[in-house]
Scaffold this motif. Sequence first.
Motif, mmCIF file in Angstrom:
data_model
loop_
_atom_site.group_PDB
_atom_site.id
_atom_site.type_symbol
_atom_site.label_atom_id
_atom_site.label_comp_id
_atom_site.label_asym_id
_atom_site.label_seq_id
_atom_site.Cartn_x
_atom_site.Cartn_y
_atom_site.Cartn_z
ATOM 1 N N GLU A 17 13.211 35.936 55.665
ATOM 2 C CA GLU A 17 12.351 35.842 56.851
ATOM 3 C C GLU A 17 11.054 36.626 56.647
ATOM 4 N N ILE A 18 11.174 37.819 56.065
ATOM 5 C CA ILE A 18 10.007 38.667 55.797
ATOM 6 C C ILE A 18 9.170 38.039 54.692
ATOM 7 N N ARG A 19 9.859 37.511 53.692
ATOM 8 C CA ARG A 19 9.181 36.865 52.559
ATOM 9 C C ARG A 19 8.328 35.679 53.039
ATOM 10 N N ALA A 20 8.891 34.881 53.928
ATOM 11 C CA ALA A 20 8.167 33.702 54.430
ATOM 12 C C ALA A 20 6.880 34.108 55.142
ATOM 13 N N ILE A 21 6.963 35.135 55.981
ATOM 14 C CA ILE A 21 5.771 35.586 56.726
ATOM 15 C C ILE A 21 4.770 36.220 55.774
ATOM 16 N N SER A 22 5.245 37.056 54.859
ATOM 17 C CA SER A 22 4.350 37.737 53.907
ATOM 18 C C SER A 22 3.609 36.731 53.032
ATOM 19 N N ILE A 23 4.327 35.742 52.515
ATOM 20 C CA ILE A 23 3.704 34.722 51.666
ATOM 21 C C ILE A 23 2.699 33.912 52.471
ATOM 22 N N ASP A 24 3.030 33.606 53.724
ATOM 23 C CA ASP A 24 2.090 32.885 54.586
ATOM 24 C C ASP A 24 0.794 33.682 54.758
ATOM 25 N N LYS A 25 0.925 35.000 54.955
ATOM 26 C CA LYS A 25 -0.259 35.846 55.158
ATOM 27 C C LYS A 25 -1.105 35.987 53.885
ATOM 28 N N LEU A 26 -0.513 35.711 52.718
ATOM 29 C CA LEU A 26 -1.274 35.738 51.463
ATOM 30 C C LEU A 26 -2.189 34.514 51.317
ATOM 31 N N GLN A 27 -1.932 33.467 52.116
ATOM 32 C CA GLN A 27 -2.735 32.234 52.090
ATOM 33 C C GLN A 27 -2.825 31.661 50.674
ATOM 34 N N LEU A 28 -1.659 31.482 50.048
ATOM 35 C CA LEU A 28 -1.602 31.032 48.658
ATOM 36 C C LEU A 28 -2.047 29.587 48.473
ATOM 37 N N HIS A 29 -2.132 28.822 49.548
ATOM 38 C CA HIS A 29 -2.585 27.432 49.437
ATOM 39 C C HIS A 29 -4.018 27.352 48.900
ATOM 40 N N ARG A 30 -4.762 28.469 49.016
ATOM 41 C CA ARG A 30 -6.146 28.472 48.508
ATOM 42 C C ARG A 30 -6.314 29.413 47.313
ATOM 43 N N ALA A 31 -5.204 29.857 46.729
ATOM 44 C CA ALA A 31 -5.252 30.830 45.629
ATOM 45 C C ALA A 31 -4.973 30.174 44.276
ATOM 46 N N LYS A 32 -5.572 30.769 43.244
ATOM 47 C CA LYS A 32 -5.302 30.337 41.870
ATOM 48 C C LYS A 32 -4.479 31.374 41.118
ATOM 49 N N ARG A 33 -4.618 32.644 41.566
ATOM 50 C CA ARG A 33 -3.956 33.737 40.851
ATOM 51 C C ARG A 33 -3.453 34.781 41.839
#
Length: 196
Positions: A17-33
């Motif tokens: 549950e924490i992982r899902a929120i944390s990853i969402d806040k990283l906005q990885l959909h626009r990240a390359k690295r």
Amino acid sequence: MRDNEFIRTKVPMTKEEIRAISIDKLQLHRAKRMLDVGSGTGSVTIQAAHTYPELDVVAIERNPDAVALTLENIEKFNCKNVTLHEGLAPISLEGQFDAIFVGGTGGNMREIFDWCHELLVPGGRLVLNFILLENAIEAAEIAEEMDWQELEVTSIQAGRWTGLGKGHYFKPQNPTIIVSCEKALENQEAQESAQA
């Protein structure tokens, strides 16, 4: 990804549950690295690498048992886009990152923030997880002092439906505080120094 999919030992793990929120806040959909500092079991590294196969994921972990466990999970999930470094952050790394997740600071909060600021591209996302309130407060204060943008501090409490005798209850997990922020864009930084 479910927690029970990962190979587990006594090494701490960021729960799903924490992982899902944390990853969402990283906005990885626009990240390359992406960089994962304090990978533990490798759950954040693996989920990010598995969900975004084009993402270049770099992980750092100082505990030899956790390094071995992260490597086992990388192999289990066949993540070809992960590089793992053994060591205590901050360490020397090449290139810059679009997103950094910090699961543990090793008592080097200020150094970690300075290092992350150097490593992140302008507009890059920084997400830190804490179970100790004092550490979360210190992180938020440093982020404000350094003029990180879009600072958010969120407390998450999750519980799992668990059988007990003839009934059920929600077995609580440790409350987690998520601190998230963004490195200012270069023109913002230039404007702020001109106004100072």
